[in-house]
Design an enzyme around this catalytic site. Sequence first.
Site, PDB file in Angstrom:
ATOM      1  N   ASP A 153       0.819  -1.209   0.000  1.00  0.00           N
ATOM      2  CA  ASP A 153       0.000   0.000   0.000  1.00  0.00           C
ATOM      3  C   ASP A 153       0.853   1.260   0.000  1.00  0.00           C
ATOM      4  O   ASP A 153       0.446   2.302  -0.502  1.00  0.00           O
ATOM      5  CB  ASP A 153      -0.924   0.023   1.225  1.00  0.00           C
TER       6      ASP A 153
ATOM      7  N   CYS B 281      -2.379   1.357 -13.651  1.00  0.00           N
ATOM      8  CA  CYS B 281      -2.391   1.210 -12.190  1.00  0.00           C
ATOM      9  C   CYS B 281      -3.551   2.073 -11.722  1.00  0.00           C
ATOM     10  O   CYS B 281      -4.666   1.892 -12.208  1.00  0.00           O
ATOM     11  CB  CYS B 281      -1.049   1.596 -11.578  1.00  0.00           C
ATOM     12  N   SER B 282      -3.326   3.015 -10.842  1.00  0.00           N
ATOM     13  CA  SER B 282      -4.398   3.934 -10.479  1.00  0.00           C
ATOM     14  C   SER B 282      -4.338   5.183 -11.347  1.00  0.00           C
ATOM     15  O   SER B 282      -5.292   5.542 -12.022  1.00  0.00           O
ATOM     16  CB  SER B 282      -4.308   4.309  -8.999  1.00  0.00           C
ATOM     17  N   ALA B 283      -3.169   5.837 -11.346  1.00  0.00           N
ATOM     18  CA  ALA B 283      -3.003   7.047 -12.150  1.00  0.00           C
ATOM     19  C   ALA B 283      -2.452   6.751 -13.534  1.00  0.00           C
ATOM     20  O   ALA B 283      -2.558   7.583 -14.431  1.00  0.00           O
ATOM     21  CB  ALA B 283      -2.076   8.023 -11.424  1.00  0.00           C
ATOM     22  N   GLY B 284      -1.837   5.587 -13.699  1.00  0.00           N
ATOM     23  CA  GLY B 284      -1.278   5.244 -15.001  1.00  0.00           C
ATOM     24  C   GLY B 284       0.083   5.840 -15.259  1.00  0.00           C
ATOM     25  O   GLY B 284       0.473   6.004 -16.424  1.00  0.00           O
ATOM     26  N   ILE B 285       0.837   6.149 -14.213  1.00  0.00           N
ATOM     27  CA  ILE B 285       2.162   6.733 -14.409  1.00  0.00           C
ATOM     28  C   ILE B 285       3.239   6.068 -13.545  1.00  0.00           C
ATOM     29  O   ILE B 285       4.362   5.886 -13.990  1.00  0.00           O
ATOM     30  CB  ILE B 285       2.163   8.256 -14.143  1.00  0.00           C
ATOM     31  N   GLY B 286       2.912   5.720 -12.294  1.00  0.00           N
ATOM     32  CA  GLY B 286       3.922   5.223 -11.364  1.00  0.00           C
ATOM     33  C   GLY B 286       4.302   3.785 -11.616  1.00  0.00           C
ATOM     34  O   GLY B 286       5.334   3.473 -12.214  1.00  0.00           O
ATOM     35  N   ARG B 287       3.465   2.852 -11.127  1.00  0.00           N
ATOM     36  CA  ARG B 287       3.755   1.428 -11.313  1.00  0.00           C
ATOM     37  C   ARG B 287       3.715   1.044 -12.793  1.00  0.00           C
ATOM     38  O   ARG B 287       4.434   0.146 -13.227  1.00  0.00           O
ATOM     39  CB  ARG B 287       2.758   0.595 -10.517  1.00  0.00           C
TER      40      ARG B 287
END
Length: 926
Positions: free
Chosen positions: A820, A852-858
Site C-alpha cells: 500500500d 495502475c491507479s493514475a497510469g504513471i507510477g507502477r
Amino acid sequence: MTSRFRLPAGRTYNVRASELARDRQHTEVVCNILLLDNTVQAFKVNKHDQGQVLLDVVFKHLDLTEQDYFGLQLADDSTDNPRWLDPNKPIRKQLKRGSPYSLNFRVKFFVSDPNKLQEEYTRYQYFLQIKQDILTGRLPCPSNTAALLASFAVQSELGDYDQSENLSGYLSDYSFIPNQPQDFEKEIAKLHQQHIGLSPAEAEFNYLNTARTLELYGVEFHYARDQSNNEIMIGVMSGGILIYKNRVRMNTFPWLKIVKISFKCKQFFIQLRKELHESRETLLGFNMVNYRACKNLWKACVEHHTFFRLDRPLPPQKNFFAHYFTLGSKFRYCGRTEVQSVQYGKEKANKDRVFARSPSKPLARKLMDWEVVSRNSISDDRLETQSLPSRSPPGTPNHRNSTFTQEGTRLRPSSVGHLVDHMVHTSPSEVFVNQRSPSSTQANSIVLESSPSQETPGDGKPPALPPKQSKKNSWNQIHYSHSQQDLESHINETFDIPSSPEKPTPNGGIPHDNLVLIRMKPDENGRFGFNVKGGYDQKMPVIVSRVAPGTPADLCVPRLNEGDQVVLINGRDIAEHTHDQVVLFIKASCERHSGELMLLVRPNAVYDVVEEKLENEPDFQYIPEKAPLDSVHQDDHSLRESMIQLAEGLITGTVLTQFDQLYRKKPGMTMSCAKLPQNISKNRYRDISPYDATRVILKGNEDYINANYINMEIPSSSIINQYIACQGPLPHTCTDFWQMTWEQGSSMVVMLTTQVERGRVKCHQYWPEPTGSSSYGCYQVTCHSEEGNTAYIFRKMTLFNQEKNESRPLTQIQYIAWPDHGVPDDSSDFLDFVCHVRNKRAGKEEPVVVHCSAGIGRTGVLITMETAMCLIECNQPVYPLDIVRTMRDQRAMMIQTPSQYRFVCEAILKVYEEGFVKPLTTSTNK
C-alpha cells in the site's frame, strides 16, 4: 619587373626590403569583430599587444560586466576545431594573416543555471548566442523544444500576442531552425499565446532555462577517428570529456576520473585513475589531424576544468631554469573561475541597467545543414543518450520563473529576528487542486491548472536597433584517428588535474548568509501549491521539489522556486526535524490567525547539493581494444559497462540525483483536451493528464480517455514494444476503457493495483466475477476463469462487440503484491510477474493496455523493466534514465517517485547479475 635596378654609380636599391621595413613601423592593425547581434565592429589595436587588450576594448564597447563567460574565436578556424584568442599571447603570434583580422565574439563557458548570471544584459547575450546556434544547426534541438524556445524568443521581441495585430502569417519573416517547415510557425504562434504577461527579460530567462536541458548545451566538440577509421567526436564541457560515435554517446570521463591530460605532436592523451581491480592507470590516446588541432583540444580541457572545477586558477609554476629554456606548453587559464565570476557579478553587476535589444533579421543569415557538416555524426532527433548524467533541471521550466527580476529581501542570520518587518503581498488567482493520496508525504497537493493571472505588461518596449548585417562561419570537416599506444614517456604537453582543496561551497554555490524571506497565503482550498523533499530523517536538507504554476507559491513576490532550501518555517528552525514534521508545520500555517506561511529560504540551494554529489559520481571507462571487435563483442562490452555504471550509481546515489533533475513533463507538450469541461470528470486525478499529441482517441463524438500511446524501440532489432498507458477506470469510464481496448485490437490488459488501498478506491472493478458477464455500452465482457497466487492473478475473458457481433479472447493479469505504501522489499515476485507478461504477449504486435491507479507510477516501472529485459537480450546497454525520458516524452510523470525509480534500477541490476534474462547471440522477438 624586378625589385633591383642598377644606378649609374653602380649601386643597388632593394625596394621590397624597404617596404617591409616601412610595414614594421606600422604596428596598428584592424580587427573586425562579429558580435552576437550580427553586427561587425572594427577595433584598432597594436599587433604587439597581448590578446587581453583586444578583449578589453570589445568588453568596453559592449559595456559588459560579467566578462569571463565570453571570448573571441578566430573566424578563420572551422567550428569543428575551435580556437580562442589567448589573452596572454601577443596578437601578432595568433593572427598570422594580414590585417584586417576577423574574429567572432561568443559565449565560451555555458553556465548550468541562468540564475548564476547576475545581469539581465549578460543573459541577453547568452540568449542571442543560443538562438544563433540553434538557427545555424550548431546546437541540435528536437522540434517540440525548438518550438517552445522560438515562442519565448517571439515573446521577447514582439511582446504579448495580440489577435488584432498578430494576424495569420505574422511569423513568416522569421527563421528559428534550419530548413524550417511551414507548419512550424503555427506551433510557435500557439505557444506564443500562452506567454502573455512575460517581459522580455522573463521570456529570455525561460529561454535559457529550457535551452540548458538540450543534450549538447555547453559542449565544445573536436573531431577525431577511432581505430576503425570511423569518425568520433571528443566533446569538452563543464563536467568532463565526452566521446561520441555514430550518434551515440559512447562514454563520459568526469574530471574526478581524470588524472592527467596531455599531448605530443598530434596525439592527445587522457590518463584515468586506477580502478581497484586494475594494476595500473589507463592511458587513452587519440590522433588528431595536426599539432594545432591537438593543442586546441588540450587548451579547451585546461580552461573548462579550471573554470568549472576550481575555486581559483592555479598560480604559474616558478622555475629558475624557465628563463633559459622551457619544456612543454606554458599555457594556463588565468581568468576568473565560475566561483569568482558569480561573486564578482554579485558585487559589480548593475541589475537596473537599461539597454536596447536588437530586432531579429534571421532570414538574412544563410543557414547551415548540420547533417552535411557533421557527416551524420549527430542528429537532432536521433541523438541517443547513454552515459552522461542528465543536465536537465528539476521539473519543467516554469513560464513565470522571474527570480532574476524580483530581488528578494536579502537577510543575514543576525536579522532573522526582524523578519516580521518585511511584508510581501500576493495577488489572488483562481486555482484547481489535485487529488492527494493519503500515503503522500508532500507538503501540499500539486496544483497544476489555473486561470492565467492578469499581469500588466511593461509600459513600453525598448527602442529597436537598426537592422543588422549577418554573417556565417565556414565549417570544414576535419579527420582524425585513434591511438591506444601507451606513450607515457613521450609526452611533452601535460596538465595535471589538481585535487580540489577543501572549500566551503561548490562552484557557483550560494553563500550561507544569502537568505530570502517569502510570505504567502493559501488558496481557498488551503493549498500553497508547492512540494518539498528531504528532512532530518532522510539526511537531506528540505528542498522545494516542485512549484505549480498559478498557485500562491508561484505568484508570491519574491517567488518560491524549485531548488530553494527551506531554512525556517514561521520562524522555526527545521534543521533537526523529520520530513513528516516539516509537512505538518506547513499545514499548520493555515490554522494560524493570519493564515500566512512565512519561509526563510536559501535560493536555488539544490545546485549546491547536486555539485557536492559530483565528488562521488560514478566513474566511466572507455578502453579501446587493441584490435577491432565484432559487433556482438562490442555490444556485450557496452552492456557490461552500463551495468557497472548503474551499480556504482546506486551506491553513490547519483542515479536518484539524475532522476530528480529529469523533467516530469516534456517541454512544449500540451494537455488541452484533458482540461475541456466535458472531460474533467473523466480524469481520476486533476494533475495527471495525457499529452494531446500522443493521447488515444476514441471513435465517436466523445473521443477522450485518459490514456497515451507509449512505444519503446529496442535498438539493433526489429522490436518495438507498444503500450497504452492509462489510468484505472472510474465507474463512469468503464465503457470508454473497453471501447479503447476493442478499437486498438488489444488482447491483454495488465493491472498493477488492487481495487482499494488504505481505504481509498484506486480502480473500479471493470470486469465481471468469474463465470459471469457484464455489459458496458455495446460491449459485453465475460470472465471464464480466475487463478493465481499471492502475487498475481490471471483472468481469461472474452470481449464481445454486440454491434458488430464479433468477439475476441482477452487476458487480464493483475499484480496484487505491491504494498500500500512505498515499493516491494524484494523484487523477485515482480520480476516473475514481468516474465509472465512477456511470455503471454510473445508474438503479438498489438499494444498491451497497462494501468495502475493514475497510469504513471507502477505503469512506468513495468514498462521500464520489460524494456530493460529486451535490451539485455539484444546485447544493448541499459540506461534507465533514458528509458524514463523516452516514456515521459510520450506520457508525463512516468515513474512517479524516486523510490520507484530506485526499485526498478535495483531490479534491472538483479536481472543482469542473476541471469533472469541473458544476452542472445541474435536479436529475436520476445
